[in-house]
Scaffold this motif. Sequence first.
Motif, PDB file in Angstrom:
ATOM      1  N   ALA A   1     -30.863 139.825  -2.920  1.00  0.00           N
ATOM      2  CA  ALA A   1     -31.022 140.318  -1.552  1.00  0.00           C
ATOM      3  C   ALA A   1     -31.240 141.636  -1.471  1.00  0.00           C
ATOM      4  O   ALA A   1     -32.106 142.349  -0.649  1.00  0.00           O
ATOM      5  N   LEU A   2     -30.425 142.572  -2.105  1.00  0.00           N
ATOM      6  CA  LEU A   2     -30.576 144.127  -2.482  1.00  0.00           C
ATOM      7  C   LEU A   2     -31.970 144.301  -2.880  1.00  0.00           C
ATOM      8  O   LEU A   2     -32.654 145.368  -2.367  1.00  0.00           O
ATOM      9  N   VAL A   3     -32.322 143.601  -3.929  1.00  0.00           N
ATOM     10  CA  VAL A   3     -33.854 143.961  -4.528  1.00  0.00           C
ATOM     11  C   VAL A   3     -34.788 143.740  -3.338  1.00  0.00           C
ATOM     12  O   VAL A   3     -35.772 144.495  -3.307  1.00  0.00           O
ATOM     13  N   ASN A   4     -34.842 142.798  -2.621  1.00  0.00           N
ATOM     14  CA  ASN A   4     -35.790 142.442  -1.545  1.00  0.00           C
ATOM     15  C   ASN A   4     -35.671 143.384  -0.566  1.00  0.00           C
ATOM     16  O   ASN A   4     -36.657 143.675   0.112  1.00  0.00           O
ATOM     17  N   LYS A   5     -34.421 143.686  -0.277  1.00  0.00           N
ATOM     18  CA  LYS A   5     -34.560 144.785   0.711  1.00  0.00           C
ATOM     19  C   LYS A   5     -35.013 146.199   0.462  1.00  0.00           C
ATOM     20  O   LYS A   5     -35.491 146.892   1.368  1.00  0.00           O
ATOM     21  N   ARG A   6     -34.868 146.520  -0.715  1.00  0.00           N
ATOM     22  CA  ARG A   6     -35.544 147.592  -1.201  1.00  0.00           C
ATOM     23  C   ARG A   6     -37.118 147.341  -1.321  1.00  0.00           C
ATOM     24  O   ARG A   6     -38.006 148.386  -1.560  1.00  0.00           O
ATOM     25  N   LYS A   7     -37.533 146.445  -0.976  1.00  0.00           N
ATOM     26  CA  LYS A   7     -39.216 146.070  -1.139  1.00  0.00           C
ATOM     27  C   LYS A   7     -39.824 146.370  -2.485  1.00  0.00           C
ATOM     28  O   LYS A   7     -40.906 146.644  -2.825  1.00  0.00           O
ATOM     29  N   TRP A   8     -38.897 145.960  -3.476  1.00  0.00           N
ATOM     30  CA  TRP A   8     -39.357 145.785  -4.856  1.00  0.00           C
ATOM     31  C   TRP A   8     -40.050 144.786  -5.089  1.00  0.00           C
ATOM     32  O   TRP A   8     -39.827 143.754  -4.321  1.00  0.00           O
ATOM     33  N   ARG A   9     -41.358 144.816  -5.849  1.00  0.00           N
ATOM     34  CA  ARG A   9     -42.231 143.379  -5.974  1.00  0.00           C
ATOM     35  C   ARG A   9     -41.523 142.694  -7.169  1.00  0.00           C
ATOM     36  O   ARG A   9     -41.609 143.003  -8.488  1.00  0.00           O
ATOM     37  N   VAL A  10     -40.709 141.685  -6.506  1.00  0.00           N
ATOM     38  CA  VAL A  10     -40.159 140.675  -7.454  1.00  0.00           C
ATOM     39  C   VAL A  10     -41.157 139.747  -8.347  1.00  0.00           C
ATOM     40  O   VAL A  10     -42.035 139.084  -7.783  1.00  0.00           O
ATOM     41  N   VAL A  11     -41.432 139.599  -9.438  1.00  0.00           N
ATOM     42  CA  VAL A  11     -42.171 139.077 -10.426  1.00  0.00           C
ATOM     43  C   VAL A  11     -41.902 137.773 -11.159  1.00  0.00           C
ATOM     44  O   VAL A  11     -42.428 137.082 -11.623  1.00  0.00           O
ATOM     45  N   ASP A  12     -40.163 137.708 -11.290  1.00  0.00           N
ATOM     46  CA  ASP A  12     -39.749 136.586 -11.648  1.00  0.00           C
ATOM     47  C   ASP A  12     -38.149 136.487 -11.295  1.00  0.00           C
ATOM     48  O   ASP A  12     -37.485 137.532 -11.172  1.00  0.00           O
ATOM     49  N   GLU A  13     -37.705 135.391 -11.019  1.00  0.00           N
ATOM     50  CA  GLU A  13     -36.482 135.024 -10.518  1.00  0.00           C
ATOM     51  C   GLU A  13     -35.797 133.906 -10.909  1.00  0.00           C
ATOM     52  O   GLU A  13     -36.479 132.774 -10.481  1.00  0.00           O
ATOM     53  N   ARG A  14     -34.932 133.807 -11.442  1.00  0.00           N
ATOM     54  CA  ARG A  14     -34.143 132.644 -12.006  1.00  0.00           C
ATOM     55  C   ARG A  14     -32.857 132.633 -11.817  1.00  0.00           C
ATOM     56  O   ARG A  14     -31.935 133.467 -12.338  1.00  0.00           O
ATOM     57  N   PRO A  15     -32.283 131.715 -10.773  1.00  0.00           N
ATOM     58  CA  PRO A  15     -30.846 131.839 -10.655  1.00  0.00           C
ATOM     59  C   PRO A  15     -29.956 131.291 -12.018  1.00  0.00           C
ATOM     60  O   PRO A  15     -30.632 130.566 -12.555  1.00  0.00           O
ATOM     61  N   PRO A  16     -28.706 131.569 -11.744  1.00  0.00           N
ATOM     62  CA  PRO A  16     -27.934 131.096 -13.072  1.00  0.00           C
ATOM     63  C   PRO A  16     -27.740 129.583 -12.836  1.00  0.00           C
ATOM     64  O   PRO A  16     -27.483 129.290 -11.944  1.00  0.00           O
ATOM     65  N   GLN A  17     -27.623 129.134 -14.030  1.00  0.00           N
ATOM     66  CA  GLN A  17     -27.470 127.674 -14.212  1.00  0.00           C
ATOM     67  C   GLN A  17     -26.216 127.460 -15.110  1.00  0.00           C
ATOM     68  O   GLN A  17     -25.772 128.622 -16.070  1.00  0.00           O
ATOM     69  N   PRO A  18     -25.689 126.655 -15.262  1.00  0.00           N
ATOM     70  CA  PRO A  18     -24.512 126.256 -16.396  1.00  0.00           C
ATOM     71  C   PRO A  18     -24.772 126.926 -17.733  1.00  0.00           C
ATOM     72  O   PRO A  18     -23.779 127.412 -18.539  1.00  0.00           O
ATOM     73  N   ARG A  19     -25.990 126.691 -18.284  1.00  0.00           N
ATOM     74  CA  ARG A  19     -26.247 127.203 -19.347  1.00  0.00           C
ATOM     75  C   ARG A  19     -27.244 128.284 -19.548  1.00  0.00           C
ATOM     76  O   ARG A  19     -27.801 128.502 -20.656  1.00  0.00           O
TER      77      ARG A  19
END
Length: 281
Positions: free
Chosen positions: A176-194
């Motif tokens: 959320a903070l990255v998006n608030k700064r308007k940085w261009r997100v090129v990859d996002e992977r939420p944490p999983q158990p492994r």
Amino acid sequence: MARRFSAPYQSEPVSSLATWARNLALFSVIAVVVSILIVRFGFLEMKPALATFFGALALAALSILVGLAAFAAIWQNGSRGMSRILLALLIDAIILAYPAYLGLQYRKLPPIHDITTDPIDPPRFEALARLRGGEGTNPAVYAGLYSAEQQRLAYPDIETVELEVSAQRAYEVTLALVNKRKWRVVDERPPQPRREGHIEAIAQTLIMGFREDVAIRVRPDGEDSRVDIRSASRYFDSDLGSNAARVSRLIDDINTAVDNAKPAMKKPPPPPKAPAKTVKK
């Protein structure tokens, strides 16, 4: 009376040197704007943009020299043009002030361009690695132990963010903070158990808009979590402190966001008072 005294001065010719000083200053403004547009919107490669920018600085310096020559000429022959000289010098000062500040920062700060909260195991550039393989770009691999030591001496407060929330919550707050700064997100992977959480984004410097790449890793630590950040310039050997400032601000904002989201601890209700004993008389 004022018209009578000013009439001889108004009849004097305008100094051609003063006109040239003003025109050179205006040309330098145009060249600076063009160089910024080239970098921000990627119209051309980095070298033409830098050539245009340094050309603008050269025009501003030349405008100062011509302006001083024009001032000497006006002092000698009484020609007009002081307003043009003053305008030129004002424009030149504005244009050269920021590069002069950057020069002082270059002498003051260590010549490093890769900042991370974990120099031993820094977050990796994966999606952004292909953008750092061109001519003149810094590599995607971490800068190494020399950079880590220089960072430790100059920015000792940049460390791993340890949070008393789950890895999923830490990831959501950070994204959320990255998006608030308007940085261009090129990859996002939420944490999983492994699998650890991973974010890659492109930030830009405030004025020139140089690309600086950011990689963020979110790992669970029992019921808590750890967030590591890496910010590295795509060009140049020295970032003049921009990456360290970016990482420090993001660390502060993550901690503040997590602290503000914690529910207030409810005070336990006081135990009921025992009824007062009555003494029979």
